[in-house]
Design a protein around this motif. Sequence first.
Motif, PDB file in Angstrom:
ATOM      1  N   THR A   1       0.835  -1.200   0.000  1.00 57.11           N
ATOM      2  CA  THR A   1       0.000   0.000   0.000  1.00 57.11           C
ATOM      3  C   THR A   1       0.869   1.249   0.000  1.00 57.11           C
ATOM      4  N   ILE A   2       0.561   2.204  -0.855  1.00 57.42           N
ATOM      5  CA  ILE A   2       1.300   3.464  -0.899  1.00 57.42           C
ATOM      6  C   ILE A   2       0.795   4.366   0.224  1.00 57.42           C
ATOM      7  N   PRO A   3       1.678   4.911   1.057  1.00 57.76           N
ATOM      8  CA  PRO A   3       1.252   5.766   2.176  1.00 57.76           C
ATOM      9  C   PRO A   3       0.597   7.059   1.696  1.00 57.76           C
ATOM     10  N   ASP A   4      -0.113   7.712   2.602  1.00 58.98           N
ATOM     11  CA  ASP A   4      -0.897   8.903   2.255  1.00 58.98           C
ATOM     12  C   ASP A   4      -0.073  10.173   2.093  1.00 58.98           C
ATOM     13  N   VAL A   5       0.874  10.424   3.005  1.00 62.62           N
ATOM     14  CA  VAL A   5       1.666  11.658   2.957  1.00 62.62           C
ATOM     15  C   VAL A   5       3.141  11.288   3.040  1.00 62.62           C
ATOM     16  N   LEU A   6       3.895  11.667   2.013  1.00 58.46           N
ATOM     17  CA  LEU A   6       5.322  11.364   1.974  1.00 58.46           C
ATOM     18  C   LEU A   6       6.118  12.575   2.444  1.00 58.46           C
ATOM     19  N   MET A   7       7.172  12.311   3.225  1.00 59.55           N
ATOM     20  CA  MET A   7       8.018  13.366   3.758  1.00 59.55           C
ATOM     21  C   MET A   7       9.476  13.061   3.443  1.00 59.55           C
ATOM     22  N   GLN A   8      10.323  14.063   3.589  1.00 59.16           N
ATOM     23  CA  GLN A   8      11.734  13.896   3.261  1.00 59.16           C
ATOM     24  C   GLN A   8      12.344  12.689   3.957  1.00 59.16           C
ATOM     25  N   ALA A   9      13.186  11.981   3.232  1.00 58.73           N
ATOM     26  CA  ALA A   9      13.857  10.811   3.782  1.00 58.73           C
ATOM     27  C   ALA A   9      14.683  11.194   5.007  1.00 58.73           C
ATOM     28  N   HIS A  10      14.678  10.312   5.984  1.00 54.30           N
ATOM     29  CA  HIS A  10      15.501  10.424   7.190  1.00 54.30           C
ATOM     30  C   HIS A  10      15.111  11.574   8.112  1.00 54.30           C
ATOM     31  N   SER A  11      13.890  12.093   7.967  1.00 53.00           N
ATOM     32  CA  SER A  11      13.419  13.155   8.861  1.00 53.00           C
ATOM     33  C   SER A  11      13.076  12.634  10.248  1.00 53.00           C
ATOM     34  N   ALA A  12      12.790  11.334  10.365  1.00 52.50           N
ATOM     35  CA  ALA A  12      12.465  10.673  11.634  1.00 52.50           C
ATOM     36  C   ALA A  12      11.191  11.204  12.293  1.00 52.50           C
ATOM     37  N   PRO A  13      10.023  11.009  11.676  1.00 52.89           N
ATOM     38  CA  PRO A  13       8.770  11.409  12.328  1.00 52.89           C
ATOM     39  C   PRO A  13       8.484  10.526  13.533  1.00 52.89           C
ATOM     40  N   LEU A  14       8.165  11.153  14.665  1.00 51.17           N
ATOM     41  CA  LEU A  14       7.974  10.382  15.892  1.00 51.17           C
ATOM     42  C   LEU A  14       6.569  10.453  16.473  1.00 51.17           C
ATOM     43  N   ASN A  15       5.842  11.528  16.267  1.00 53.13           N
ATOM     44  CA  ASN A  15       4.490  11.627  16.841  1.00 53.13           C
ATOM     45  C   ASN A  15       3.594  12.425  15.914  1.00 53.13           C
ATOM     46  N   ILE A  16       2.291  12.176  16.023  1.00 53.61           N
ATOM     47  CA  ILE A  16       1.311  12.858  15.196  1.00 53.61           C
ATOM     48  C   ILE A  16       0.089  13.193  16.046  1.00 53.61           C
ATOM     49  N   ALA A  17      -0.501  14.362  15.800  1.00 50.61           N
ATOM     50  CA  ALA A  17      -1.719  14.773  16.510  1.00 50.61           C
ATOM     51  C   ALA A  17      -2.572  15.600  15.558  1.00 50.61           C
ATOM     52  N   PHE A  18      -3.868  15.313  15.510  1.00 52.88           N
ATOM     53  CA  PHE A  18      -4.790  16.094  14.690  1.00 52.88           C
ATOM     54  C   PHE A  18      -5.276  17.317  15.467  1.00 52.88           C
ATOM     55  N   TYR A  19      -5.366  18.438  14.751  1.00 53.42           N
ATOM     56  CA  TYR A  19      -5.905  19.649  15.375  1.00 53.42           C
ATOM     57  C   TYR A  19      -7.407  19.680  15.099  1.00 53.42           C
ATOM     58  N   ASP A  20      -8.158  18.986  15.943  1.00 54.73           N
ATOM     59  CA  ASP A  20      -9.595  18.830  15.678  1.00 54.73           C
ATOM     60  C   ASP A  20     -10.319  18.439  16.959  1.00 54.73           C
ATOM     61  N   ARG A  21     -10.304  19.327  17.938  1.00 48.75           N
ATOM     62  CA  ARG A  21     -11.025  19.065  19.186  1.00 48.75           C
ATOM     63  C   ARG A  21     -12.464  19.545  19.038  1.00 48.75           C
ATOM     64  N   LYS A  22     -13.403  18.617  19.169  1.00 50.81           N
ATOM     65  CA  LYS A  22     -14.810  18.964  18.997  1.00 50.81           C
ATOM     66  C   LYS A  22     -15.324  19.877  20.103  1.00 50.81           C
ATOM     67  N   ASP A  23     -14.645  19.866  21.272  1.00 53.46           N
ATOM     68  CA  ASP A  23     -15.099  20.679  22.393  1.00 53.46           C
ATOM     69  C   ASP A  23     -14.485  22.071  22.401  1.00 53.46           C
ATOM     70  N   LEU A  24     -13.727  22.417  21.354  1.00 55.11           N
ATOM     71  CA  LEU A  24     -13.044  23.697  21.313  1.00 55.11           C
ATOM     72  C   LEU A  24     -13.940  24.741  20.656  1.00 55.11           C
TER      73      LEU A  24
END
Length: 455
Positions: free
Chosen positions: A337-360
């Motif tokens: 499967t081809i991933p959704d978002v490609l980023m520069q090689a060797h950037s080392a992504p470690l965490n992800i969070a969506f900015y979408d709080r329904k209570d905000l």
Amino acid sequence: MIRLAGLAIPALFLTSAAFAQQADQPVLKGPAAFGDWHADRPGVRRLIKPEDLPKPYVTKSVSNSAGLADMPAGAKPQLPRGFSAELIASGIDNPRAVRVAPNGDLFVADSEANQVRVYRLAKDSAKPTEDGIFAGNLNQPYGIAFYPPGNDPQWVYVANSDSIVRFAYRSGDLKASREPEVIVANIPSNHHWTRDIVFSPDGKTLYLSVGSGSNIAEDMGKAPDGGLDAWVKSQPLAASWGSEEGRADVQAFDPDGKNGRIVATGLRNCSGMTIQPATGALWCVVNERDALGDNVPFEYATSVKDGAYYGWPWYYIGDHEDPRHKGARPDLAGKATIPDVLMQAHSAPLNIAFYDRKDLPADSGFPREYRGDAFVALHGSWNRGNRTGYKVVRLLFKDGKPTGEYEDFMTGFVVSNGEVWGRPVGVAVAADGALIVTEDGNGTIWRVTYDGGRS
């Protein structure tokens, strides 16, 4: 000028100077998106596609780890115009993943100290009113999750490198009241050790990410016991074996740790997971393999599809065969499967969070155009001649779907070709809409807010 470890650097470089993408600034595409830290600044956008992949070994593989500089007094990251960063805490041993409890407390995995820390902030402030060690005597804790999902969790789950444990919890607890209960034991823990966890929106499924035990399965063996044909018939698509069995995958369990199964395979090191609020989909960010050159293969963020295979170790970014496994698995050609978002090689992504709080509230937090987008912490390269990463980027979404573009959001951690003062790791959205960022270079936690001239 500010002097740092014998190096003079402009004071302006260390401020949170306002940078905004100009309307006529083009999106960097293809090889133009393969630059280094010199091109990084808030607002710079990149779009990388599978067809942009260079051939392996176009450049030599190098070991280029960054030297760590002390954080100068008054230093702040660079952010887009209207945003500012305040320091919550510093001098922490190894702050990694950060999660926000329903009551607003910040839970931070202090991994090398083998503990989980907790911070309670004053209203609309980065100043902690209380802080402490929620739990100690852990084993490289990383992922943290509250169960059941919602406003009244009864447990705090913690992913050690070799197990998942849970602590009884009541809203507002700053210290665990009991010893932990082991939920999942005997997780393989050598090499890639960051274990993230997240619950499905309905609370029925606990997801666990387990990174590979090597770069490209060098010690896995040519074939599993009993032969490859028998293995393929009895296991999920492209499941690894031997020293890599149960690794480079995302697994799922019941909340009590029972009924474990493999959700997806070929994810070399999914170091961060989250649920996309708009769709309920599981997402992860992946550190891809090393030693194929500066720009091969791309790192990525992707929704994790049940039963999917993402390439490791035989293929990468779709149907690109790793030359070190040439001809080993022709049965898997065309199945990655081809991933959704490609980023520069060797950037080392470690965490992800969506900015979408329904209570905000609609008029608080970040500008409306940020709603539904995601933030990813890039820890930074070591296997690249020209340094990249060391920043937080924003993944752009439209109607709940990724556009493939990502934008520099929080930069300024690199001070020279040889030194950095910050390595972003954790990202989380606080109850008031602030973005919380941890970095383990100087052990700091930051609170990023948007004013935009309102004050």
